[in-house]
Design an enzyme around this catalytic site. Structure first.
Site, PDB file in Angstrom:
ATOM      1  N   MET A  11       0.848  -1.196   0.000  1.00 44.61           N
ATOM      2  CA  MET A  11       0.000   0.000   0.000  1.00 44.61           C
ATOM      3  C   MET A  11       0.882   1.243   0.000  1.00 44.61           C
ATOM      4  O   MET A  11       1.634   1.481   0.960  1.00 44.61           O
ATOM      5  CB  MET A  11      -0.932   0.016   1.227  1.00 44.61           C
ATOM      6  CG  MET A  11      -2.042  -1.023   1.149  1.00 44.61           C
ATOM      7  SD  MET A  11      -3.155  -0.953   2.574  1.00 44.61           S
ATOM      8  CE  MET A  11      -2.202  -1.813   3.826  1.00 44.61           C
ATOM      9  N   CYS A  93      -2.604  -1.662 -10.323  1.00 44.99           N
ATOM     10  CA  CYS A  93      -2.800  -0.235 -10.043  1.00 44.99           C
ATOM     11  C   CYS A  93      -3.537   0.436 -11.204  1.00 44.99           C
ATOM     12  O   CYS A  93      -3.058   0.440 -12.330  1.00 44.99           O
ATOM     13  CB  CYS A  93      -1.450   0.448  -9.801  1.00 44.99           C
ATOM     14  SG  CYS A  93      -1.692   2.195  -9.407  1.00 44.99           S
ATOM     15  N   LYS A 132       0.783  -9.563  -8.679  1.00 44.08           N
ATOM     16  CA  LYS A 132      -0.459  -9.195  -8.003  1.00 44.08           C
ATOM     17  C   LYS A 132      -1.351  -8.593  -9.079  1.00 44.08           C
ATOM     18  O   LYS A 132      -1.034  -7.542  -9.639  1.00 44.08           O
ATOM     19  CB  LYS A 132      -0.186  -8.194  -6.883  1.00 44.08           C
ATOM     20  CG  LYS A 132      -1.466  -7.770  -6.138  1.00 44.08           C
ATOM     21  CD  LYS A 132      -1.110  -7.102  -4.825  1.00 44.08           C
ATOM     22  CE  LYS A 132      -2.322  -6.575  -4.084  1.00 44.08           C
ATOM     23  NZ  LYS A 132      -2.830  -5.310  -4.643  1.00 44.08           N
ATOM     24  N   GLY A 205     -11.175  -7.121   0.364  1.00 45.51           N
ATOM     25  CA  GLY A 205     -12.352  -7.119   1.231  1.00 45.51           C
ATOM     26  C   GLY A 205     -12.293  -8.049   2.428  1.00 45.51           C
ATOM     27  O   GLY A 205     -13.300  -8.214   3.108  1.00 45.51           O
TER      28      GLY A 205
END
Ligand SMILES: Cc1cc2nc3c(=O)[nH]c(=O)nc-3n(C[C@H](O)[C@H](O)[C@H](O)COP(=O)(O)O)c2cc1C
EC number: 1.3.1.91
Length: 343
Positions: A11, A93, A132, A205
């Protein structure tokens, strides 16, 4: 394959070395990911500042972004030389900047190029190269396309796939992209069933350790992002419940370790706030959690941390709190306190 059971998401502006160090005090085993770092920054920037990390941080992965096989391979090599245990390529991203630079999620529109990049990276380093990725682009994602990409990237040398289980909507802000495209955890389960030899970590989530444990029945790993930043003690039971270690630190133990770290870091010229800003949520949901936050935010110094520690130690005495876990074999989830389950 290395242990990916539980990890903390990369992050930007969050998972710098100081926050990773804080998390490492809570879990010895959770896998940590750096902020996304663009290859050109690694090649041309101040490497020590960008890449150096504390020896306690292992296992720690460097997340890279870029679009050129050669420079990404070189950046991966430099990351490996710095001691990272894994190099990860960002394919998720959705920011405008990433689109302008041709990196991140927009690369999902060109799997051939991604395969070329991954092959170059995998050839450049001995540590695992992981990706990712999101499920696809623009909400037009299909499972067969996703599976096709996984197959291709695996042929290029990737064994570890971290799947942020939603698509990327390139016209939207990064924030909206973490909320609007629907989550499809089922697709990650299906990938694991279709490619059992590959390692899949599910992301997106997941709010609690309990939820993570439930997913672990279906996939190899779970990656948590926002939940950990908003309440690092969501990982309090991680070592015990996920990794089988007999360990559950208290918040005060972590805070005291952070104090020692702050002193070490001061010698390297790190301003105290660079560390303390990541500790604001350490006592989230606790009786004096807000006081803690306020004292740190107002003072932003070692003195402020001492004051906050004293305030919380008083509380510990008043409430008969204990440093060591009073009942390590008891009901660990109850010990997570009121923060558990918050959405
Ligand atoms: C502030 C912030 C910065 C992020 N920066 C990155 C990043 O550098 N690289 C990346 O792959 N994902 C980044 N993400 C996405 C997270 O890694 C993760 O995929 C996403 O937040 C969904 O997981 P969560 O629901 O557990 O938070 C970022 C998310 C947030 C909230």
């Amino acid at each position: 394959m290395k242990d990916h059971r539980l990890s903390v998401a990369p992050m930007v502006d969050r998972t710098d070395r100081h926050f990773r160090f804080l998390v490492r005090q809570i879990s010895r085993k959770v896998r940590l990911y750096s902020e996304m770092t663009v290859d050109q920054a690694v090649l041309r920037g101040n490497r020590e500042r960008l890449l150096a990390f504390h020896p306690e941080e292992h296992p720690v992965a460097l997340q890279l972004a870029g679009s050129d096989p050669k420079s990404l391979a070189e950046a991966a090599r430099i990351g490996e030389a710095f001691g990272y245990d894994e190099v990860n390529l960002n394919l998720g991203c959705p920011s405008e900047r990433a689109q302008r630079g041709g990196y991140g999620a927009c690369l999902l529109g060109d799997p051939g190029r991604v395969a070329e990049i991954l092959r170059a990276m995998a050839e450049a380093v001995r540590v695992p190269v992981s990706v990712k990725l999101r499920l696809g682009l623009e909400g037009r994602e299909t499972y067969p396309e996703l599976a096709g990409m996984v197959e291709r990237f695996a042929e290029a040398g990737v064994r570890v796939f971290i799947v942020h289980a939603r698509s990327a909507l390139l016209g939207l802000s990064t924030r909206a992209n973490r909320e609007i495209p629907p989550l499809r955890h089922g697709w990650v389960y299906r990938l694991k069933a279709d490619f059992p030899q590959l390692t899949f970590a599910l992301n997106g989530g997941v709010r609690t350790l309990e939820e993570a444990l439930a997913h672990l029945g279906r996939v190899d790993g779970v990656m948590l992002g926002r939940a950990v930043y908003e309440d690092p003690f969501v990982l309090a039971e991680a070592d015990r419940r996920v990794f089988g270690l007999d360990r559950r630190p208290t918040r005060l133990q972590v805070a005291r370790r952070l104090r020692a770290y702050l002193e070490e870091e001061a010698l390297r010229g790190t301003p105290p706030w660079a560390v303390l800003r990541h500790a604001l949520n350490l006592f989230r949901g606790q009786p004096k959690g807000r006081l803690w936050r306020r004292l740190l935010a107002e003072g932003r110094s070692l003195t402020a941390l001492d004051r906050a520690l004293r305030a919380l130690e008083d509380e510990e005495v008043k409430e008969g709190g204990q440093e060591e876990d009073p009942d390590p074999k008891g009901h660990p989830q109850a010990a997570l306190g009121p923060a558990r389950g918050r959405v």
